[in-house]
Motif scaffolding. Structure first.
Motif, PDB file in Angstrom:
ATOM      1  N   LEU A 114       2.071   3.569  10.902  1.00 31.91           N
ATOM      2  CA  LEU A 114       1.477   4.295  10.443  1.00 31.91           C
ATOM      3  C   LEU A 114       2.936   5.272   9.592  1.00 31.91           C
ATOM      4  O   LEU A 114       3.699   5.677  10.391  1.00 31.91           O
ATOM      5  CB  LEU A 114       0.391   5.525  11.166  1.00 31.91           C
ATOM      6  N   ALA A 115       3.061   5.571   7.959  1.00 32.51           N
ATOM      7  CA  ALA A 115       4.298   6.148   7.748  1.00 32.51           C
ATOM      8  C   ALA A 115       3.852   7.129   6.266  1.00 32.51           C
ATOM      9  O   ALA A 115       2.298   7.293   5.237  1.00 32.51           O
ATOM     10  CB  ALA A 115       5.301   5.354   6.803  1.00 32.51           C
ATOM     11  N   SER A 142       5.704   6.023  12.603  1.00 35.30           N
ATOM     12  CA  SER A 142       5.254   6.549  13.436  1.00 35.30           C
ATOM     13  C   SER A 142       5.990   4.465  14.370  1.00 35.30           C
ATOM     14  O   SER A 142       6.150   4.468  15.852  1.00 35.30           O
ATOM     15  CB  SER A 142       3.807   5.740  14.025  1.00 35.30           C
ATOM     16  N   ASP A 143       6.583   3.437  13.431  1.00 36.94           N
ATOM     17  CA  ASP A 143       7.825   2.968  13.810  1.00 36.94           C
ATOM     18  C   ASP A 143       6.439   2.159  15.094  1.00 36.94           C
ATOM     19  O   ASP A 143       6.893   1.228  15.878  1.00 36.94           O
ATOM     20  CB  ASP A 143       8.460   3.343  14.827  1.00 36.94           C
ATOM     21  N   VAL A 203      -7.801  17.778  21.958  1.00 36.27           N
ATOM     22  CA  VAL A 203      -7.112  16.442  20.360  1.00 36.27           C
ATOM     23  C   VAL A 203      -6.402  15.557  20.169  1.00 36.27           C
ATOM     24  O   VAL A 203      -5.724  16.118  20.507  1.00 36.27           O
ATOM     25  CB  VAL A 203      -7.477  17.633  18.951  1.00 36.27           C
ATOM     26  N   CYS A 204      -6.601  14.024  19.839  1.00 38.16           N
ATOM     27  CA  CYS A 204      -5.722  12.935  20.075  1.00 38.16           C
ATOM     28  C   CYS A 204      -5.933  12.531  18.372  1.00 38.16           C
ATOM     29  O   CYS A 204      -6.937  12.055  18.739  1.00 38.16           O
ATOM     30  CB  CYS A 204      -6.281  12.179  21.269  1.00 38.16           C
ATOM     31  N   LEU A 205      -5.057  12.358  18.087  1.00 39.80           N
ATOM     32  CA  LEU A 205      -4.674  11.959  17.136  1.00 39.80           C
ATOM     33  C   LEU A 205      -4.082  10.014  17.472  1.00 39.80           C
ATOM     34  O   LEU A 205      -2.921  10.651  18.668  1.00 39.80           O
ATOM     35  CB  LEU A 205      -3.895  12.413  16.029  1.00 39.80           C
ATOM     36  N   SER A 206      -4.578   9.537  17.176  1.00 36.23           N
ATOM     37  CA  SER A 206      -4.343   7.634  17.835  1.00 36.23           C
ATOM     38  C   SER A 206      -4.809   6.924  16.691  1.00 36.23           C
ATOM     39  O   SER A 206      -5.211   7.003  15.957  1.00 36.23           O
ATOM     40  CB  SER A 206      -4.599   7.202  19.144  1.00 36.23           C
ATOM     41  N   LEU A 207      -2.780   6.305  16.862  1.00 36.66           N
ATOM     42  CA  LEU A 207      -3.213   4.982  16.020  1.00 36.66           C
ATOM     43  C   LEU A 207      -3.406   3.746  16.921  1.00 36.66           C
ATOM     44  O   LEU A 207      -3.029   3.588  17.735  1.00 36.66           O
ATOM     45  CB  LEU A 207      -2.090   4.216  15.640  1.00 36.66           C
ATOM     46  N   ALA A 243      -3.978   1.205  21.803  1.00 36.13           N
ATOM     47  CA  ALA A 243      -3.385   2.555  21.379  1.00 36.13           C
ATOM     48  C   ALA A 243      -1.834   2.305  20.687  1.00 36.13           C
ATOM     49  O   ALA A 243      -1.186   1.891  21.495  1.00 36.13           O
ATOM     50  CB  ALA A 243      -4.009   3.268  22.269  1.00 36.13           C
ATOM     51  N   LEU A 244      -1.678   2.291  19.115  1.00 38.86           N
ATOM     52  CA  LEU A 244      -0.638   1.560  19.198  1.00 38.86           C
ATOM     53  C   LEU A 244       1.152   3.631  19.321  1.00 38.86           C
ATOM     54  O   LEU A 244       2.032   3.077  19.486  1.00 38.86           O
ATOM     55  CB  LEU A 244      -0.004   1.232  17.728  1.00 38.86           C
ATOM     56  N   TRP A 245      -0.211   4.096  18.859  1.00 36.82           N
ATOM     57  CA  TRP A 245       1.081   5.075  19.027  1.00 36.82           C
ATOM     58  C   TRP A 245      -0.114   6.745  19.311  1.00 36.82           C
ATOM     59  O   TRP A 245      -1.706   6.564  18.859  1.00 36.82           O
ATOM     60  CB  TRP A 245       1.334   5.738  17.142  1.00 36.82           C
ATOM     61  N   SER A 246       0.290   7.894  19.315  1.00 38.00           N
ATOM     62  CA  SER A 246      -0.624   8.624  19.861  1.00 38.00           C
ATOM     63  C   SER A 246       0.419   9.989  20.556  1.00 38.00           C
ATOM     64  O   SER A 246       1.105   9.734  20.513  1.00 38.00           O
ATOM     65  CB  SER A 246      -2.252   8.955  20.621  1.00 38.00           C
ATOM     66  N   ILE A 247      -0.789  10.843  19.932  1.00 38.78           N
ATOM     67  CA  ILE A 247      -0.185  12.687  20.680  1.00 38.78           C
ATOM     68  C   ILE A 247      -1.588  13.301  20.691  1.00 38.78           C
ATOM     69  O   ILE A 247      -2.192  13.108  20.357  1.00 38.78           O
ATOM     70  CB  ILE A 247       0.059  13.073  18.865  1.00 38.78           C
TER      71      ILE A 247
END
Length: 524
Positions: free
Chosen positions: A469-470, A482-483, A503-507, A515-519
C-alpha cells in the motif's frame, strides 16, 4: 468444452395454450433436434449436456414456473451444480423471469462460503449463466409435437448468448438477457412486455453480444485467489456442500419478509398505524428478517411526522429489532442508494437498528439475508456477524464502501473515501493533506503524511499486486508505503471496520488470510 444446461421451467420451456412447462426429458429431445444443429454451426466442438435428473417436488412435471419457486428450490439447483461440478466446464440455468432476480443473488451465495469478516473461503471457478425468455423457445402445433423454434422468440437469442458467455469462462454467476451480460446479483425485472426484461441499474454490464461478444474487463468479478478456496478443490467443495445441507435444513425456519412503504393511515394521538399493525403481524410469525422497501433515499413512515420515536411504526420496528429480527432498509427506487443523511424522514432508521444496504436491490437483500440466516448456526456466527455480512459485498451485490481491492478497485483518488457502514469513521484522501482517518465528528484520528511529507498534492493511494500500500503525489513520487511487498500476484484488500470502541484500518492478504499491515484507533 462441455456446458451443462439445467432447465428449471419458466416461459422458455413452455408450450401449449395456456403455456405450461415441458418435462426435462421433452425439453432435451426438442433441443437436440432443433437447437443443437444451429449451435454447432458456431461452436462445432461444444457439447451441451441437458440435465434431466433434477426435479422440483412441488410440481407434478418436475419443472417449476418461477412464480411458485421457494428458497429450498435455490438449494436444489446449487446442490446439483456442486454434486456434478467436475462433470462440466460451465453451467446454464434456464429460469422463469418472475423470480430470476432473487435466484441471481441466492445462487452465488449458496455456491460460496465466507468467514465472519467477509473473507471468501470457497468460490466458483466456473461460469454459471442464468437466462430465460419472454416468448417460448419452441412451437408446438399440437400436444406432444414440437415443430421447431418459435417465431419471433427472444429465447433462441438468449440461449445463444448464454452459451457464448459461458464459453468465456468467467467464474461467477451472471445473467444474459436481450444481448446484455449482467452481474446476476445486480439485476431487476424491469419490463413485462419487451424483450429487455432485465436491467442492472446500479452496476455496469459485464458485456454485450451484438455482431460479436464484447467484454468490459474492468467490471468482471475476480476469480478465486488460490486453489485452496476454489470449488475445483474437492475438500473446499465438500465443505460447501456441507454448508448447503445445513442451509437447506434451516432455510424455512427463519423466513425473511419484504414490506413496502405506502401512504397509509396513522394517528399519533392514539399511537396507531396500519403499517405498524402489518409489521407486528409479520414479526409474530417467527420471521428472522424484514426487508423494507422505503421511499427515496431510504425514508420510511415513523407514525409521527414531528417526533419519530413517538410513532407507532418506529416502535414496531424497534421491538422487532430488539427481538433479534434483522431489518434492512432498501429503497424501492430502481436506481441510486440509501442515504440516511439526506432527509430527517430516514435519519431515524439507524436508531432502531435498521441496516443500510447502500445500492443493493430489495430482491438481492431478501435472498442474501435468507441465506445468511440459514447459514448462521452452521458457521457459528453471532447475530452481529450476520448484520456485518449484510452490509459487506460478498457476491458483487452492492457497492463496497469500506474496502479497496487490488484486483478490482485498487486506487483511492483525491476526494474519495472509505467509510464504515455505521458512519463512525472515514478514510478520506484529502486533496491538500493526503489520506486522513477521521471519526464521525470530523476529528482526525490518524494522518498518513506528516507536515514535512506533504508536497505536490493531490495524490493517489494505491494497492499493488505485490501486496504493498503506497501513496503517490501528483508527480508519481512515493510519499508513504506500508513496506509489505510480498512478491507478485498477491490479492490484497484495504479494509476499514469498527470493532467495539476501535476502528481498524488494515491491509489484508486474501490468499493467506493474514493482515499485512494495520492501525487501530479509538473512536471518540
Amino acid at each position: 468444452m462441455k456446458i451443462a444446461v439445467i432447465n428449471t421451467g419458466g416461459t422458455i420451456s413452455c408450450v401449449g395454450n395456456p403455456l405450461a412447462p415441458m418435462t426435462s426429458t421433452e425439453f432435451k429431445a426438442a433441443c437436440q433436434s432443433h437447437l443443437d444443429p444451429i449451435i454447432r454451426q458456431k461452436f462445432p466442438d461444444l457439447v451441451l449436456d441437458y440435465i434431466t435428473d433434477l426435479a422440483f417436488p412441488e410440481s407434478e412435471s418436475g419443472m417449476l414456473d418461477s412464480t411458485n419457486l421457494q428458497p429450498t428450490d435455490w438449494c436444489l439447483i446449487a446442490r446439483y451444480i456442486l454434486e456434478h461440478y467436475t462433470e462440466a466446464d460451465g453451467w446454464i440455468v434456464l429460469h422463469g423471469t418472475d423470480t430470476l432476480d432473487f435466484s441471481g443473488t441466492a445462487l452465488p451465495m449458496l455456491l460460496s462460503r465466507f468467514d465472519a469478516d467477509g473473507t471468501v473461503t470457497a468460490q466458483l471457478s466456473k461460469p454459471v449463466v442464468l437466462t430465460g425468455s419472454q416468448v417460448p423457445l419452441f412451437h408446438s402445433p399440437q400436444p406432444g409435437k414440437i415443430s421447431g423454434v418459435s417465431f419471433h422468440t427472444d429465447a433462441f437469442e438468449n440461449v445463444c448468448g448464454a452459451i457464448a458467455v459461458a464459453r468465456v469462462g468467467i467464474p461467477a454467476v451472471s445473467v444474459f438477457f436481450d444481448n446484455q451480460w449482467m452481474r446476476s446479483s445486480r439485476v431487476i425485472k424491469a419490463n413485462t412486455s419487451q424483450f429487455r426484461a432485465f436491467a442492472s441499474p446500479n452496476f455496469p454490464n459485464l458485456g454485450q453480444y451484438g455482431i460479436t461478444l464484447t467484454l468490459s474487463p474492468e467490471y468482471m468479478p475476480p476469480g478465486p485467489v488460490s486453489e485452496a478456496v476454489s470449488l475445483d478443490n474437492s475438500d473446499t467443495r465438500a465443505a460447501t456442500l456441507a454448508q448447503l445441507d445445513a442451509i437447506f435444513a434451516a432455510i424455512n425456519t427463519r423466513p425473511v419478509v419484504q414490506l413496502n412503504a405506502f401512504p397509509a393511515s396513522y394517528n399519533p394521538e392514539t399511537g396507531t398505524a396500519v403499517l405498524a399493525d402489518m409489521i407486528r403481524a409479520v414479526t409474530a410469525q417467527g420471521i428472522g428478517g424484514l426487508v423494507l422497501e422505503s421511499y427515496g433515499a431510504g425514508n420510511f413512515p415513523s407514525g409521527n411526522a414531528n417526533t419519530p420515536e413517538r410513532g407507532a411504526i418506529y416502535q414496531a420496528l424497534k421491538d422487532a429489532n430488539d427481538a433479534g429480527i434483522v431489518i434492512v432498509d432498501n429503497t424501492h427506487v430502481q436506481q441510486g442508494a440509501v442515504d440516511y443523511n439526506a432527509y430527517a424522514a430516514g435519519a431515524w432508521l439507524p436508531t432502531i437498528g435498521a441496516l443500510n444496504p447502500v445500492d443493493m436491490t430489495p430482491s438481492a437483500s431478501l435472498a442474501k439475508l435468507t441465506v445468511l440466516l440459514a447459514a448462521q448456526e452452521a458457521n457459528g456466527w453471532w447475530l452481529e456477524d450476520v448484520k456485518f455480512l449484510m452490509q459487506t459485498p460478498l457476491v458483487g451485490e452492492m457497492a463496497d464502501l469500506a474496502r479497496l481491492d487490488s484486483r478490482t478497485s485498487a486506487t483511492l483518488l483525491p476526494g474519495q473515501s472509505l467509510s464504515t457502514f455505521n458512519g463512525s469513521a472515514m478514510l478520506v484522501n484529502d486533496p491538500e493533506l493526503g489520506p486522513l482517518l477521521k471519526n464521525s465528528k470530523g476529528m482526525v484520528l490518524w494522518s498518513m503524511l506528516s507536515d514535512a511529507e506533504i508536497s505536490a498534492l493531490p495524490g493517489q493511494l494505491r494497492i499493488s499486486d505485490t501486496g504493498n500500500l503506497a501513496f503517490y503525489n501528483r508527480n508519481n513520487q512515493q510519499l508513504w508505503s506500508s513496506d509489505t511487498n510480498g512478491g507478485d500476484g498477491i490479492a490484497a484488500q484495504l479494509r476499514l471496520r469498527q470493532t467495539g470502541s476501535e476502528v481498524c484500518l488494515s491491509l489484508y492478504d486474501l490468499a493467506n488470510q493474514t493482515a499485512l499491515w494495520s492501525i487501530r484507533k479509538a473512536v471518540s
